[in-house]
Design a protein around this motif. Sequence first.
Motif, short mmCIF file in Angstrom:
data_model
loop_
_atom_site.label_atom_id
_atom_site.label_comp_id
_atom_site.label_asym_id
_atom_site.label_seq_id
_atom_site.Cartn_x
_atom_site.Cartn_y
_atom_site.Cartn_z
N MET A 68 -4.04 15.57 7.31
CA MET A 68 -4.97 14.87 6.42
C MET A 68 -4.30 14.61 5.08
SD MET A 68 -8.63 16.13 4.93
CE MET A 68 -7.85 17.04 3.63
N THR A 69 -4.40 13.38 4.63
CA THR A 69 -3.81 13.02 3.34
C THR A 69 -4.89 13.05 2.28
OG1 THR A 69 -2.26 11.60 4.47
CG2 THR A 69 -2.54 11.23 2.14
N LEU A 70 -4.60 13.69 1.14
CA LEU A 70 -5.60 13.74 0.07
C LEU A 70 -5.57 12.45 -0.74
CD1 LEU A 70 -5.22 17.40 -1.18
CD2 LEU A 70 -6.98 16.46 0.31
N LEU A 71 -4.35 11.99 -1.02
CA LEU A 71 -4.24 10.75 -1.80
C LEU A 71 -3.10 9.93 -1.22
CD1 LEU A 71 -4.33 10.25 -5.63
CD2 LEU A 71 -2.34 9.42 -4.38
N SER A 72 -3.36 8.64 -1.07
CA SER A 72 -2.26 7.78 -0.65
C SER A 72 -2.19 6.55 -1.54
CB SER A 72 -2.40 7.39 0.81
OG SER A 72 -3.61 6.70 1.00
N ALA A 73 -0.99 6.31 -2.04
CA ALA A 73 -0.76 5.14 -2.88
C ALA A 73 0.10 4.18 -2.07
CB ALA A 73 -0.03 5.54 -4.15
N GLU A 74 -0.35 2.92 -2.01
CA GLU A 74 0.39 1.94 -1.23
C GLU A 74 0.85 0.79 -2.11
OE1 GLU A 74 -2.52 0.79 1.69
OE2 GLU A 74 -3.03 2.92 1.86
N GLY A 75 2.15 0.66 -2.20
CA GLY A 75 2.74 -0.47 -2.92
C GLY A 75 2.27 -0.61 -4.35
N GLY A 80 -1.24 -3.04 -5.84
CA GLY A 80 -1.31 -2.00 -4.83
C GLY A 80 -2.67 -1.30 -4.78
N HIS A 81 -2.75 -0.27 -3.92
CA HIS A 81 -4.02 0.44 -3.71
C HIS A 81 -3.79 1.94 -3.77
CE1 HIS A 81 -5.61 -3.34 -2.18
NE2 HIS A 81 -4.47 -3.46 -1.53
N ILE A 82 -4.79 2.64 -4.26
CA ILE A 82 -4.77 4.10 -4.17
C ILE A 82 -6.04 4.52 -3.45
CG2 ILE A 82 -4.81 6.27 -5.44
CD1 ILE A 82 -3.30 4.93 -7.68
N ARG A 83 -5.89 5.37 -2.45
CA ARG A 83 -7.05 5.88 -1.74
C ARG A 83 -7.12 7.40 -1.86
NH1 ARG A 83 -9.20 2.13 1.70
NH2 ARG A 83 -7.87 0.30 1.95
N PRO A 133 -11.29 3.97 -1.55
CA PRO A 133 -10.48 3.42 -2.64
C PRO A 133 -10.84 4.15 -3.93
CG PRO A 133 -11.57 1.67 -1.39
CD PRO A 133 -12.15 2.95 -0.92
N LEU A 134 -9.80 4.54 -4.67
CA LEU A 134 -10.01 5.33 -5.89
C LEU A 134 -10.90 4.62 -6.89
CD1 LEU A 134 -9.28 7.74 -7.74
CD2 LEU A 134 -7.18 6.56 -8.33
N ASP A 135 -10.70 3.29 -7.03
CA ASP A 135 -11.45 2.58 -8.08
C ASP A 135 -12.91 2.34 -7.69
OD1 ASP A 135 -10.99 0.72 -6.16
OD2 ASP A 135 -9.75 -0.60 -7.40
N ALA A 191 -4.27 9.16 -11.37
CA ALA A 191 -5.56 9.84 -11.57
C ALA A 191 -6.70 8.84 -11.77
CB ALA A 191 -5.47 10.77 -12.78
N GLY A 192 -6.37 7.55 -11.76
CA GLY A 192 -7.41 6.53 -11.89
C GLY A 192 -7.84 6.29 -13.32
N LEU A 193 -7.06 6.77 -14.29
CA LEU A 193 -7.44 6.60 -15.69
C LEU A 193 -6.74 5.41 -16.34
CD1 LEU A 193 -7.52 10.31 -16.88
CD2 LEU A 193 -9.44 8.83 -16.29
N ARG A 194 -5.81 4.81 -15.61
CA ARG A 194 -5.19 3.58 -16.09
C ARG A 194 -5.26 2.56 -14.97
NH1 ARG A 194 -2.05 3.22 -20.53
NH2 ARG A 194 -1.21 1.33 -19.62
#
Lengths: 336, 255
Positions: free
Chosen positions: B1-8, B58-61, B66-68, B50-53
């Motif tokens: 299980m992945t906690l966070l994945s950032a793609e591109g 790309g995407h962060i999940r 999706p984080l945002d 951390a989603g503060l900027r």
Amino acid sequence: MFNLQTHHDSRRFGWVISGLAVLVPVSLVLSASTGSITIDWSAVVETIRTGRPSLDHTIVFELRLPRSVSALVVGASLSLAGVLMQALLRNPLADPYVLGTSGGAAVFALIVMLLGLPTQSVSLAAAAGAVLSLSLVIFLSRDAGGWSSTRLLLTGIVVASGWGALISFLLSISQQSQIQGMLFWLMGDFREGGPGFVHCLVLLVVLVFSLFSSRGLNLLVAGTLKAESLGVHTLRLRLAMLIGAGLLTAVAVTLAGAIGFVGLVVPHMMRLIVGSDHRRLIPASLMMGGSLLVITEMLARTVLAPRQLPVGVITAFVGVPLFLYLLRRGSRPQAQ
Amino acid sequence: MTLLSAEGIEAGIGGRVVCRDLNLTLEPGRVWSILGRNGIGKTTLLLTLAGLRPLKRGHIRLGRDPLDQLTRRTRAQKIGLLFQNPEIQFPTTVNETVMNGRHPWIQRWRDSSEHDQSIVERELNRVGLQDFGSRDLSSLSGGERRRVELAALAAQETELVFMDEPVNHLDLHFQTQLLKEFLAECRAKARAVVMVMHDVNLATRFSDHLLLLYGEGETRQGPVELIANEENLSRLYQHQLHRYQAGDTYFFYPA
């Protein structure tokens, strides 16, 4: 309801709040009994209780109490405005008078008065002026890295003197007969008549909202990004505080002109007594500010009786030295 | 299980690019260190993750979400962040500061519970400051303050733990002891950790993965044993580093 750190601390807070809850009515009765004709305080209480028409009744209800209640509302509004501005700007020196918020409200109110528009629009104009002035200071003093204290204070003081110049201009073009009254109002003077329903409503609404946001305010003080990372919608909260502080300043200015330093002195004093937690600071500052101004207003009309001093003069006598002291202390490096 | 994945993802600050087309997956129990020269954008990348900027590309999940699109509150329940240099403007107590970490878990109209208070005490205990609860934060030394902030971060109980120079201001003993204990706790609770580090040797000793920021958006990542070599690190700091073996451990020493 509050589960605040240690038992000892919440008991102490309970004592402070109870003390303040007694101080508020005591200051009102004291103020109503003092003046050119002294009315025994028991007679004041009797008059309030029975409501029987008499000379005392007329003096208490038509002359003194309305002014005292005005002072109560103004003191409470300015103190709460001070607390909110200090949290918003993360600076313990923020105050509606120092940063020109009161000045903005006064200029807008004066313009409306000079134009002879209806009295209700004076409050509205004052609110617009206060919010505009505070937004201007925030916008001009922010830089890429966030807030710098020096820059904030300098911007605020320059904006305040700008409003001051505008006020002088407005006074110089107004009629001779109006000037005396306007000057007194500007220096902080309670005119006849108590606070209106709208003024009390604004204070109440902002108070309730601030109390519900007080945990968010605690985090905001620790840093905008930090608060954001803990789940606070900082933009929304700060915008709400900006409007709240502006409205409260407008309430104070329409009721009593520009009274300075209450928003600075009272929160500072209460922070020393109940700490910085806004759940305690807000109610304590509100009650302290209210009763303090009731007493100040009483002093203003008795110290040099039959002359009346503007209330703003007395608050400045106390506020200016304290402000300078805090400024000086703040520039000292923090002890490690 | 992945906690966070950032793609591109592309992150940047001002006109500068910190990373370009970066893919990163944070698995439970893993400890990452971000290394790079001063001003290369390590903090910017951490704040972006951390989603503060805002992301430039790309995407962060987080898990599947999706984080945002998470609410601030949900995000704060999942991502905890230790800042580099928190400044104190108003007097505040140690207890209040650690309790701030519980904020995302306390219902909006409610107050902190006995449970929250017991977590605060547990974490203060862990950093050896159990008797400091009612002390004013400004009366503490820099190192003690850092430990209070670490306790607040632990009290937040997030599955993702981001730290910007966690051992700033700490003396040698607390640097090693806190990292050891804090990270062991994170691994035991299957949390993923990302730290911005200045000290290469602390990073190689306490993390299992490294993310190197070379500047101009170029990055390199992987397990410590594959990444931490003289060539990569010398290039990273633009300064010659030598690797010394000492028993079964090793360290880097700048020339």
